[in-house]
Design a protein around this motif. Structure first.
Motif, mmCIF file in Angstrom:
data_model
loop_
_atom_site.group_PDB
_atom_site.id
_atom_site.type_symbol
_atom_site.label_atom_id
_atom_site.label_comp_id
_atom_site.label_asym_id
_atom_site.label_seq_id
_atom_site.Cartn_x
_atom_site.Cartn_y
_atom_site.Cartn_z
ATOM 1 N N ARG A 1 15.618 4.016 2.981
ATOM 2 C CA ARG A 1 15.957 3.284 1.752
ATOM 3 C C ARG A 1 14.770 2.473 1.262
ATOM 4 N NH1 ARG A 1 21.105 -0.243 2.644
ATOM 5 N NH2 ARG A 1 20.448 -0.938 0.573
ATOM 6 N N TRP A 2 14.077 1.789 2.174
ATOM 7 C CA TRP A 2 12.948 0.965 1.749
ATOM 8 C C TRP A 2 11.832 1.827 1.181
ATOM 9 C CZ3 TRP A 2 7.803 0.284 2.174
ATOM 10 C CH2 TRP A 2 7.284 -0.935 1.732
ATOM 11 N N LEU A 3 11.518 2.930 1.862
ATOM 12 C CA LEU A 3 10.441 3.800 1.385
ATOM 13 C C LEU A 3 10.764 4.391 0.021
ATOM 14 C CD1 LEU A 3 9.566 5.607 4.734
ATOM 15 C CD2 LEU A 3 8.045 4.088 3.449
ATOM 16 N N ASN A 4 11.991 4.811 -0.180
ATOM 17 C CA ASN A 4 12.381 5.372 -1.472
ATOM 18 C C ASN A 4 12.312 4.325 -2.575
ATOM 19 O OD1 ASN A 4 12.807 8.008 -0.779
ATOM 20 N ND2 ASN A 4 14.987 7.778 -0.375
ATOM 21 N N ALA A 5 12.723 3.098 -2.267
ATOM 22 C CA ALA A 5 12.751 2.044 -3.273
ATOM 23 C C ALA A 5 11.350 1.565 -3.650
ATOM 24 C CB ALA A 5 13.570 0.859 -2.760
ATOM 25 N N HIS A 6 10.410 1.593 -2.703
ATOM 26 C CA HIS A 6 9.103 0.993 -2.948
ATOM 27 C C HIS A 6 7.987 1.993 -3.209
ATOM 28 C CE1 HIS A 6 11.281 -2.382 -1.172
ATOM 29 N NE2 HIS A 6 10.366 -3.155 -1.701
ATOM 30 N N LEU A 7 8.140 3.219 -2.765
ATOM 31 C CA LEU A 7 7.046 4.182 -2.906
ATOM 32 C C LEU A 7 7.355 5.330 -3.847
ATOM 33 C CD1 LEU A 7 5.892 4.470 0.822
ATOM 34 C CD2 LEU A 7 5.104 2.890 -0.923
ATOM 35 N N HIS A 8 8.603 5.467 -4.262
ATOM 36 C CA HIS A 8 9.016 6.647 -5.039
ATOM 37 C C HIS A 8 8.298 6.732 -6.380
ATOM 38 C CE1 HIS A 8 11.563 9.933 -6.273
ATOM 39 N NE2 HIS A 8 11.898 9.289 -7.372
ATOM 40 N N GLU A 49 -6.908 0.468 0.486
ATOM 41 C CA GLU A 49 -7.751 1.119 1.492
ATOM 42 C C GLU A 49 -6.884 1.607 2.646
ATOM 43 O OE1 GLU A 49 -11.458 0.015 4.518
ATOM 44 O OE2 GLU A 49 -10.689 -1.464 3.061
ATOM 45 N N ILE A 50 -7.008 2.901 2.970
ATOM 46 C CA ILE A 50 -6.221 3.448 4.068
ATOM 47 C C ILE A 50 -6.968 3.236 5.392
ATOM 48 C CG2 ILE A 50 -7.228 5.757 3.849
ATOM 49 C CD1 ILE A 50 -4.464 6.877 4.676
ATOM 50 N N SER A 81 0.831 -1.204 0.000
ATOM 51 C CA SER A 81 0.000 0.000 0.000
ATOM 52 C C SER A 81 0.869 1.259 0.000
ATOM 53 C CB SER A 81 -0.901 0.003 1.247
ATOM 54 O OG SER A 81 -1.520 1.271 1.411
ATOM 55 N N PRO A 82 0.467 2.284 -0.755
ATOM 56 C CA PRO A 82 1.224 3.546 -0.744
ATOM 57 C C PRO A 82 1.051 4.332 0.551
ATOM 58 C CG PRO A 82 -0.754 3.776 -2.080
ATOM 59 C CD PRO A 82 -0.666 2.332 -1.707
ATOM 60 N N TYR A 83 0.200 3.832 1.454
ATOM 61 C CA TYR A 83 -0.065 4.547 2.695
ATOM 62 C C TYR A 83 0.834 4.105 3.851
ATOM 63 C CZ TYR A 83 -4.322 5.880 0.222
ATOM 64 O OH TYR A 83 -5.214 6.369 -0.699
#
Length: 448
Positions: free
Chosen positions: A206-213, A224-225, A80-82
């Protein structure tokens, strides 16, 4: 699926990586105990146990159950992007609460030392106060990393990793500056906590940049948030549940510190620390399996959930049995690693080791309830068992001294796990213990 396929599967690789990371963390806890025992003896270990209990207590209360909340909601849908939003909510609340706790300990360190009639505790608590914000937020990041299926990284953000770095820092302080004051232990904890937190921030970033960027707004409609109100309500439920851990790791130590000498407290903590090795594999399993529990339950795959839970319990027993035998047969040798005088805790080690085997054999029963929507039931079980357990803890110390402390702690572990085992069976129909269902047999006249 053959053994090679199991080991090279996503979960198999996660278990192996987590086993290595958790092994490093477990050895860190033992290494810190050895360093403190060799440098300061049983009395110094007792003083440090009081200081560490303050750190653990502040951390448990300040993180407000948010580490488990992140593990639940992020683990349920880590694509999820949330997930970054959930992490932001958690870090903001835990950060504010940890600063309040840190300032409170800093300004009251002399009063706390006076309350336990332990003047040496005061100087250690100054370093502990500095460590509290980093220590708290590291556990929050750990919950996030477990949710995104990075359990090995998560384990290197918890207490064991801090202990390992702190032990190295205390040794350097002792060798380079010839410092014999136990205040060095507090500053070792502070430096270690901030170093571990720093690498945790880097890992999460690093994880957030790799998966959500590269995700755009259109993808958000596919997920669903969780509303912030529900997120807060869940964290409060986990906070109340964590009060059981607070009673075991903090209240019991503080009671023992008030009722026993510093030397006896040091013996008790040394035995407890060594007995934790028996539950080492359960800690690995609990870092890998809970997000999968949440995912399987969310999909309605109760059969898969049951199979995974039972496999985890069986694996735990098989790997814990050799360590249990060593603690039962050679307790003096095991405790001898801490230095002279610690072999007196042999009886304590045997008692707590048997209780830890029960803890491992019942499996991840607490997380099964937490990850399947029964967190309120789990909260009530934990609180009731631990309130009764703390009362028994006091009674047993009055009756048998330091041996009573070991019996009291063992009672809490055994009773709580058996009760959770029962409710996992009644609510989910899952029997995790690698033995016949003796509860069903006992209740057979009443339960169809």
């Amino acid at each position: 699926m053959n053994i090679k396929q199991r080991l090279t599967s996503e979960m198999g690789l996660a278990l192996i990586r987590t086993f290595i990371a958790r092994g490093i963390a477990a050895l860190g806890g033992i290494f810190l105990g050895v360093v403190l025992g060799r440098l300061y003896g049983p009395e110094g270990v007792g003083v440090f146990a009081l200081a560490q209990s303050v750190l653990l207590g502040a951390g448990i209360l300040a993180r407000y159950g948010l580490n488990n909340t992140l593990m639940r909601y992020v683990g349920r849908d880590y694509e999820s992007p949330y997930v970054g939003t959930y992490l932001k909510w958690a870090c903001h609340k835990a950060g504010v609460l940890s600063l309040v706790a840190a300032f409170s300990v800093f300004y009251m360190h002399k009063e706390i030392a006076w309350a336990f009639n332990t003047p040496k505790l005061s100087s250690v608590l100054v370093g502990v106060a500095v460590a509290i914000p980093a220590f708290t937020l590291s556990f929050v990041l750990s919950g996030f990393m477990k949710g995104v299926r990075k359990p090995a990284t998560a384990n290197l953000l918890e207490n064991g990793a801090v202990s390992l770095v702190a032990a190295c820092g205390i040794l350097l302080w002792h060798w380079l500056l010839n410092g014999s004051q136990i205040a060095a232990a507090g500053w070792g904890l502070a430096i270690a906590a901030w170093l571990v937190f720093g690498q945790g921030v880097c890992q999460a970033w690093r994880w957030l940049n790799a998966h959500l960027h590269f995700r755009d707004r259109r993808q958000q409609s596919e997920h669903e948030i969780v509303h912030s109100t529900e997120f807060s309500r869940t964290s409060r439920a986990f906070l109340v549940m964590s009060l059981a851990q607070f009673m075991q790791q903090v209240v019991c130590v503080l009671i023992a510190g008030a009722m026993l000498s510093n030397s006896d407290l040091g013996l008790f903590k040394s035995a407890e620390r060594m007995a934790l090795l028996i539950s080492f594999i359960l800690m690995v399993i609990n870092a890998v399996f809970p997000p999968r529990f949440a995912s399987l339950y969310h999909r309605g795959d109760i059969q898969g959930l049951s199979r995974l839970a039972r496999q985890g319990a069986l694996l735990g027993v098989l790997m814990a049995a050799p360590l249990l035998l060593v603690c039962l047969i050679f307790p003096a040798w095991v405790l001898g690693w801490f230095g002279q005088g610690f072999s007196e805790a042999s009886t304590l080690l045997r008692i707590i080791a048997i209780a830890q085997l029960v803890n491992v054999a019942t499996g991840s029963v607490g997380f099964l309830l937490n990850m399947t929507g029964y967190e309120k039931l789990m909260r009530n079980i934990a609180l009731l068992c631990n309130v009764v357990g703390v009362m028994l803890f006091v009674l047993f110390i009055l009756l048998w001294g330091v041996v009573g402390a070991a019996v009291g702690l063992a009672s809490i572990l055994v009773v709580q796990n058996i009760v959770m085992l029962f409710f996992v069976w009644r609510k989910l129909g899952i029997w995790t213990l690698p033995l016949p269902n003796f509860i069903k047999y006992c209740l057979s006249p009443k339960v169809s």
